[in-house]
Structure formats: C-alpha cells, structure tokens
Design an enzyme around this catalytic site. Structure first.
Site, PDB file in Angstrom:
ATOM      1  CE  LYS A  91      -4.003  -2.008   2.361  1.00 25.21           C
ATOM      2  NZ  LYS A  91      -3.424  -3.246   2.906  1.00 25.21           N
TER       3      LYS A  91
HETATM    4  N1  5IU Z   1      -7.223  -5.224   3.229  1.00 29.89           N
HETATM    5  C1  5IU Z   1      -8.537  -5.202   3.625  1.00 29.89           C
HETATM    6  N2  5IU Z   1      -9.354  -4.195   3.225  1.00 29.89           N
HETATM    7  C2  5IU Z   1      -8.934  -3.178   2.445  1.00 29.89           C
HETATM    8  C3  5IU Z   1      -7.580  -3.210   2.019  1.00 29.89           C
HETATM    9  C4  5IU Z   1      -6.767  -4.229   2.424  1.00 29.89           C
HETATM   10  O1  5IU Z   1      -8.976  -6.097   4.341  1.00 29.89           O
HETATM   11  O2  5IU Z   1      -9.716  -2.302   2.099  1.00 29.89           O
HETATM   12  I1  5IU Z   1      -6.875  -1.720   0.838  1.00 29.89           I
HETATM   13  C5  5IU Z   1      -6.275  -6.258   3.622  1.00 29.89           C
HETATM   14  C6  5IU Z   1      -6.000  -6.297   5.104  1.00 29.89           C
HETATM   15  C7  5IU Z   1      -5.662  -7.740   5.330  1.00 29.89           C
HETATM   16  C8  5IU Z   1      -6.513  -8.486   4.321  1.00 29.89           C
HETATM   17  O3  5IU Z   1      -4.278  -7.951   5.002  1.00 29.89           O
HETATM   18  O4  5IU Z   1      -6.742  -7.566   3.257  1.00 29.89           O
HETATM   19  C9  5IU Z   1      -7.839  -8.970   4.843  1.00 29.89           C
HETATM   20  O5  5IU Z   1      -7.657  -9.868   5.890  1.00 29.89           O
HETATM   21  P1  5IU Z   1      -8.888 -10.570   6.680  1.00 29.89           P
HETATM   22  O6  5IU Z   1      -9.578 -11.486   5.668  1.00 29.89           O
HETATM   23  O7  5IU Z   1      -8.208 -11.295   7.783  1.00 29.89           O
HETATM   24  O8  5IU Z   1      -9.796  -9.465   7.149  1.00 29.89           O
END
Ligand code: 5IU
Length: 254
Positions: A91
């Site tokens: 990011k």
């Molecule tokens: N992630 C999100 N939402 C977003 C973004 C990135 O969940 O809007 I930009 C990332 C954060 C984490 C993963 O690394 O995606 C989701 O993980 P979980 O399935 O454990 O929530």
C-alpha cells in the site's frame, strides 16, 4: 455484465494480469490468500498447506519478525511448485520520489520479487509514475475502495482512481475495491473483506461471503483470517475456493 475468465483474456492487456487469469483457469480458483502471519515458518507452513488452492498469495512482508532474503527464495520456490503469483500488499502512499526507494531498496527490495503491488491514489498520479520508473514487470493495483467501516474513499475518490488507471494501462492492472468500480473489462477487481463465518472483527473490518463478493464484481477474493485462523487451513481454503469459483461460474453462465 461479467465475462468468463477465458473471454477476459481478450480484454486484459497487462502481462501479469493475463498470467493471473491463466493460473485461475488452470487451477479453477480465484482465491487469494492474505497470509498475515508474523514468522517465516508460520508463513511457509501456511503456504505449503494452502498453495494448491490459491491463484495468488498476498503478503505483508514487513510483519514477518524474523525476515531474511531467504524467505523470498522459499516463497518463490513454493509459487512455482504450487502455481500461484505473489502480491505484496505494501500500500504505497507517498511521493513518487519516495516510493521509488520504498519499492526497490530497503530490506525488502519488493521490486525484485513481487508480481503485483498496490498503491493509494490520494497522492495523485505521481505515485504511479514513481513506482513505474523502478518496476520490473509488476502489475499495479490501485486502491479505489476499502473494506473498513468509515473509510474515506467516497464515489468521487473512487472515480478518480479509475481515471488514473485508465491513464496508465501499461502498468495499472486492476483495483482493490468492495464492488465493481468500472465497466472496463481490462481491469481486474480484487476484493478483500471476505469471511464465511463472521461479518466483522470489532476493529472496523467488514466481511461479506465469497458469493456476495463475487456478485458485487470481484474477480479475485482476498481472504485472511477466515483461512489462516482456521484449524484446518487447507480444507477451509478449499471451501472458500469452491464457493467463490462456483459463484463466478454461475454469474458468467450463458
Ligand atoms: N485489506 C482489507 N481491506 C482493504 C484493504 C486491504 O482487508 O480495504 I486496501 C487487507 C488487510 C488484510 C486483508 O491484510 O486484506 C484482509 O484480511 P482478513 O480477511 O483477515 O480481514
């Protein structure tokens, strides 16, 4: 109208995005594992189990406490063995001149091993230019929307992200989004915030089911805790894979 992946190959132009679609078709999976674990061994063990079920591995390489470059060698080997690509979820969100260094230098040298990276668009197009100037063959995914409650990506912001993508199709290959943000079939939609058994984590994350994510326009679903916190990550990944791929097939059936 969502097109079958085989048809999408006619529209998708970025070589990495094409490669990803070919993996999806070969393995019948549009599941991306978000492997947010904090030791090298945990990460390797997880990928060893889940590798057969994913098209893409999403890393947060800076949360691995005992990182050494050897970890990258091992992940690359697993990516070949199990046939998946690697997306470093760094990011990027700084000036073009700063992200050049964050992407190519430092401890992680992300430009030397990642297939995909992502960036916030709040900075403006300079971030795309900066990243592109040191990219090897990566595809850039722009963060057009976020899954977190109360996030500031409103419709204007999202549409600006789409415009930035349209202005650099040789590098930008898709979006992080919660639903389809463009009718343009050349961009891939990567949707995080997917969980079968829960709708939130108490820290702002908002989860939907795999089929809901697909119905909203996901090409690839991103799943973290739903898989790596499961007692049987391989079995659970298989379940996510099957639910998402079936939903995609149902949606694209004639
Ligand atoms: N992630 C999100 N939402 C977003 C973004 C990135 O969940 O809007 I930009 C990332 C954060 C984490 C993963 O690394 O995606 C989701 O993980 P979980 O399935 O454990 O929530």
């Amino acid at each position: 109208m969502v097109q079958p992946f085989s048809d999408r190959l006619k529209y998708v132009t970025h070589p990495k995005a094409q490669e990803l679609i070919k993996v999806i078709l070969r393995k019948s999976t549009n599941l991306c594992l978000s492997a947010d674990v904090t030791s090298s061994q945990q990460l390797l063990d997880l990928v060893e189990k889940v590798g057969p079920h994913i098209c893409l591995l999403k890393t947060h390489i800076d949360i691995v406490s005992d990182f050494t470059p050897d970890l990258i060698e091992k992940l690359k080997k697993l990516s070949k063995e199990y046939d998946f690509l690697i997306f470093e979820d760094r990011k990027f969100a700084d000036l073009g001149s700063t992200v050049q260094k964050q992407f190519s230098e430092g401890v992680y040298r992300i430009s030397s091993w990642s297939d995909f990276i992502n960036a916030h668009v709040v900075v403006g197009p300079g971030i795309i230019k900066g990243l592109k100037s040191v990219a090897q063959d990566q595809g850039l995914i722009l963060i057009a929307q976020m899954s977190a409650a109360g996030n500031l990506c409103n419709e204007t912001y999202t549409q600006e992200a789409v415009k930035m993508a349209e202005n650099d199709r040789t590098f930008v290959c898709g979006f992080i989004c919660t639903k389809s943000v463009s009718d343009d079939q050349s961009f891939l939609n990567f949707v995080p915030g997917v969980n079968i058994s829960s709708t939130g984590d108490g820290l702002g994350q908002q989860w939907v089911s795999p089929s809901e994510a697909i119905e909203k326009g996901a090409d690839v679903i991103i799943v973290g805790r739903g898989i790596y916190q499961s007692s049987e990550p391989a079995e659970t990944a298989k379940e996510y894979k099957e639910q998402a791929f079936k939903a995609y097939l149902d949606l694209t059936k004639e």
